[in-house]
Design an enzyme around this catalytic site. Structure first.
Site, mmCIF file in Angstrom:
data_model
loop_
_atom_site.group_PDB
_atom_site.id
_atom_site.type_symbol
_atom_site.label_atom_id
_atom_site.label_comp_id
_atom_site.label_asym_id
_atom_site.label_seq_id
_atom_site.Cartn_x
_atom_site.Cartn_y
_atom_site.Cartn_z
ATOM 1 N N THR A 19 28.667 22.748 107.123
ATOM 2 C CA THR A 19 28.004 23.997 107.493
ATOM 3 C C THR A 19 28.985 24.986 108.118
ATOM 4 O O THR A 19 29.984 24.572 108.727
ATOM 5 C CB THR A 19 26.864 23.687 108.502
ATOM 6 O OG1 THR A 19 26.443 24.898 109.114
ATOM 7 C CG2 THR A 19 27.314 22.743 109.610
ATOM 8 N N ASP A 20 28.660 26.262 108.020
ATOM 9 C CA ASP A 20 29.491 27.290 108.674
ATOM 10 C C ASP A 20 29.425 27.167 110.198
ATOM 11 O O ASP A 20 30.273 27.722 110.907
ATOM 12 C CB ASP A 20 29.082 28.706 108.228
ATOM 13 C CG ASP A 20 27.633 29.075 108.541
ATOM 14 O OD1 ASP A 20 26.879 28.230 109.060
ATOM 15 O OD2 ASP A 20 27.263 30.239 108.273
ATOM 16 N N GLU A 21 28.408 26.441 110.704
ATOM 17 C CA GLU A 21 28.237 26.376 112.158
ATOM 18 C C GLU A 21 29.384 25.633 112.838
ATOM 19 O O GLU A 21 29.571 25.745 114.045
ATOM 20 C CB GLU A 21 26.885 25.751 112.517
ATOM 21 C CG GLU A 21 25.762 26.560 111.915
ATOM 22 C CD GLU A 21 24.386 26.247 112.447
ATOM 23 O OE1 GLU A 21 24.257 25.873 113.610
ATOM 24 O OE2 GLU A 21 23.430 26.401 111.664
ATOM 25 N N TYR A 33 24.353 19.966 117.407
ATOM 26 C CA TYR A 33 24.287 19.806 115.935
ATOM 27 C C TYR A 33 25.630 20.168 115.316
ATOM 28 O O TYR A 33 26.208 19.383 114.545
ATOM 29 C CB TYR A 33 23.168 20.694 115.355
ATOM 30 C CG TYR A 33 23.327 20.963 113.866
ATOM 31 C CD1 TYR A 33 23.238 19.921 112.936
ATOM 32 C CD2 TYR A 33 23.572 22.252 113.374
ATOM 33 C CE1 TYR A 33 23.397 20.147 111.565
ATOM 34 C CE2 TYR A 33 23.735 22.490 112.016
ATOM 35 C CZ TYR A 33 23.638 21.437 111.116
ATOM 36 O OH TYR A 33 23.804 21.678 109.765
ATOM 37 N N LYS A 39 28.450 17.872 113.250
ATOM 38 C CA LYS A 39 28.919 18.171 111.882
ATOM 39 C C LYS A 39 30.446 18.356 111.897
ATOM 40 O O LYS A 39 31.128 17.917 110.970
ATOM 41 C CB LYS A 39 28.227 19.425 111.329
ATOM 42 C CG LYS A 39 26.746 19.274 111.037
ATOM 43 C CD LYS A 39 26.404 18.278 109.937
ATOM 44 C CE LYS A 39 26.780 18.734 108.549
ATOM 45 N NZ LYS A 39 26.244 17.840 107.492
#
Ligand code: NAD
Ligand code: TYD
Length: 337
Positions: free
Chosen positions: A124-126, A150, A154
Site C-alpha cells: 500500500t502507499d500508506e 496498519y 505493511k
C-alpha cells in the site's frame, strides 16, 4: 499459470479472481481465513468455474499453508491476505502484526520451500507515510515512514519481502497501491460507508476537517496492474499504482451525496482519527513505462458505477450488516483443510 491467491475472499482479492477469470486462462486456489472482512458471497459464481477452488485457512498457520502448497505446484502467489482497516489497528494492533508480518513471513518461507517461481506482494502507499500539500507524489524509492499501526505492519512485511529477495534470491515483486474503491468493499471503509449510510439516510461521519487527500483508484485498475506485475514485473522491483486523481474526503462525500440525491445535512464532522495521514499521492510513471499500465476508470464514472452496485446489491449489504454473510461458509463449504 496456477496461482495461489491469499485473501481472495476480501474486497480486492475477489475482484481480482473475477478479473482473472474474465481476462486470462490462469487457474488457482483462493486461500482465505474468512475473518470479518472475508465473504464468500464476494466470490459469487467464481468458484463454480472449476478454474478456482477455495480453501479456508490462515496465512499464519504454517501447517495449513504447507498443505495447500502441496495440493498443486503453484507457479505464483499473489499475497493479499491482511488486516486492512486503519481505525481497527488504532484500537488494537496485535492481529495486524500477526497477519501482516508473521503471515507474510510464513507465505515467503513456504513459497521459497515449494519452488514457487513468482511472488507478488500486495502492499500500500500508506507505507510511505503522508505528504505535505506541495510535496511531489511518492516514488518507489521514497523511504518508508508509516504513521498507523496498519501501515507499520505493511511496511514491516515489505521489508521482509525485500530481505527474502536479497538473501534467498526469490522472485518477488512488490506493488504499492493507493486507496481503492468499487464493488464488494466492506462498508467500514470510507466510500462504501458513505454510500451505504446515505442510502439509509444515516449520518456520514467526516473525520477532522475533511481536507485529507487520497488518490482514489478503481479496483479494476488495481487488478489489471496486479496481473501486469505478475506477468511483466522485473524481479525485485516495486511498482506504485495510483490514479493521479486526488480528492479530499469532503469532496468525495459531497460528490456522493449529490449523485445519490441525498441530503447534504447527513454530512457531520466528527473527532479526527489519531495520527491521521494528511495526503497520499503516487508517482506511477514506473508502472506506466515498465508494465505498460494506465489507470482507465474515470473517478466520476467509477463512483457512479459503485453507487449503482451498492443500490442493486441490498441483499449483500444486508447480509454484511446482520452478520449473515459469516454463515455462508458453514452452509456451502464443509471441506475445511
Ligand atoms: P479486505 O480487508 O477487504 O480483505 C482482506 C482479506 O484477507 C479477507 O478476505 C480476510 O478474510 C483475509 N484474511 C485476513 N487475515 C487472514 C489470514 N490470517 N489468513 C488468510 N486470510 C486472511 O482487504 P482489501 O481491501 O481487499 O486489501 C487486500 C490487500 O490489498 C491488503 O494486503 C491491503 O493491504 C492491500 N491494499 C488495499 C488497498 C485498499 O484501498 N483497500 C489499497 C492498497 C493496498
Ligand atoms: P479509509 O477508507 O479508512 O482508508 P485509509 O485510512 O486507509 O486511507 O479512509 C479514507 C479516508 O476517509 C481517511 O482520510 C479517513 C477518512 N474517513 C472519514 O473521514 N470518515 C470515516 O468514517 C472513515 C471510515 C474514513
Amino acid at each position: 499459470m496456477k496461482i495461489l491467491i491469499t485473501g481472495g475472499a476480501g474486497f480486492i482479492g475477489s475482484n481480482l479472481v473475477r478479473w482473472i477469470l474474465d481476462n486470462t486462462q490462469h487457474t488457482g486456489v483462493v486461500f482465505d481465513a474468512l475473518t470479518y472482512a472475508g465473504n464468500l458471497e464476494n466470490l459469487g459464481g467464481c468458484l463454480d468455474s472449476h478454474r478456482f477452488t477455495f480453501v479456508r485457512g490462515s496465512v499464519t498457520d504454517r501447517e495449513s499453508v504447507s498443505r495447500v502448497m502441496a495440493l498443486q505446484r503453484f507457479d505464483a502467489v499473489i499475497h493479499l491476505a491482511a488486516e486492512t482497516h486503519v481505525d481497527r489497528s488504532i484500537i488494537s494492533a496485535d492481529q495486524f502484526v500477526s497477519t501482516n508480518v508473521m503471515g507474510t513471513l510464513v507465505m515467503l518461507e513456504s513459497a521459497r520451500d515449494n519452488g514457487v517461481t513468482r511472488f507478488v506482494h500486495v502492499s500500500t502507499d500508506e507505507v510511505y507515510g503522508d505528504l505535505g500539500e506541495f510535496d511531489f507524489p511518492f516514488t518507489e524509492s521514497h523511504p518508508l515512514r508509516p504513521s498507523s499501526p496498519y501501515a507499520a505492519s505493511k511496511a514491516a512485511s515489505d521489508h521482509l519481502v525485500q530481505s527474502f529477495i536479497r538473501t534467498f534470491n526469490i522472485d518477488c515483486v512488490i506493488t504499492r497501491c493507493s486507496n481503492n474503491y468499487g464493488p464488494f468493499q466492506f462498508p467500514e471503509k470510507f466510500i462504501p460507508l458513505m454510500i451505504v449510510n446515505a442510502m439509509e439516510a444515516r449520518t456520514l461521519p467526516i473525520y477532522g476537517d475533511g481536507k485529507q487527500r487520497r488518490d482514489w483508484l478503481h479496483v479494476n485498475d488495481h487488478c489489471r496492474g496486479l496481473l501486469l506485475a505478475l506477468e511483466r514485473g522485473m524481479p525485485g522491483e516495486v511498482y506504485n499504482f495510483g490514479s493521479g486523481h486526488e480528492a479530499s474526503n469532503i469532496e468525495i462525500a459531497q460528490s456522493l451525496v449529490a449523485q445519490m440525491a441525498a441530503s447534504a445535512e447527513l454530512i457531520k464532522y466528527v473527532a479526527d482519527r489519531p495520527g491521521h495521514d494528511r495526503r497520499y499521492a503516487l508517482n506511477n510513471s514506473k508502472a506506466k513505462s515498465q508494465l505498460g499500465w494506465e489507470p482507465e476508470v474515470d473517478i466520476e464514472d467509477g463512483l457512479r458505477a459503485t453507487i449503482s452496485w451498492y443500490s442493486e446489491h441490498s441483499k449483500w449489504c444486508n447480509n454484511v450488516r446482520t452478520g449473515e454473510y459469516r454463515l455462508y461458509y458453514e452452509r456451502q463449504y464443509h471441506e475445511e483443510l
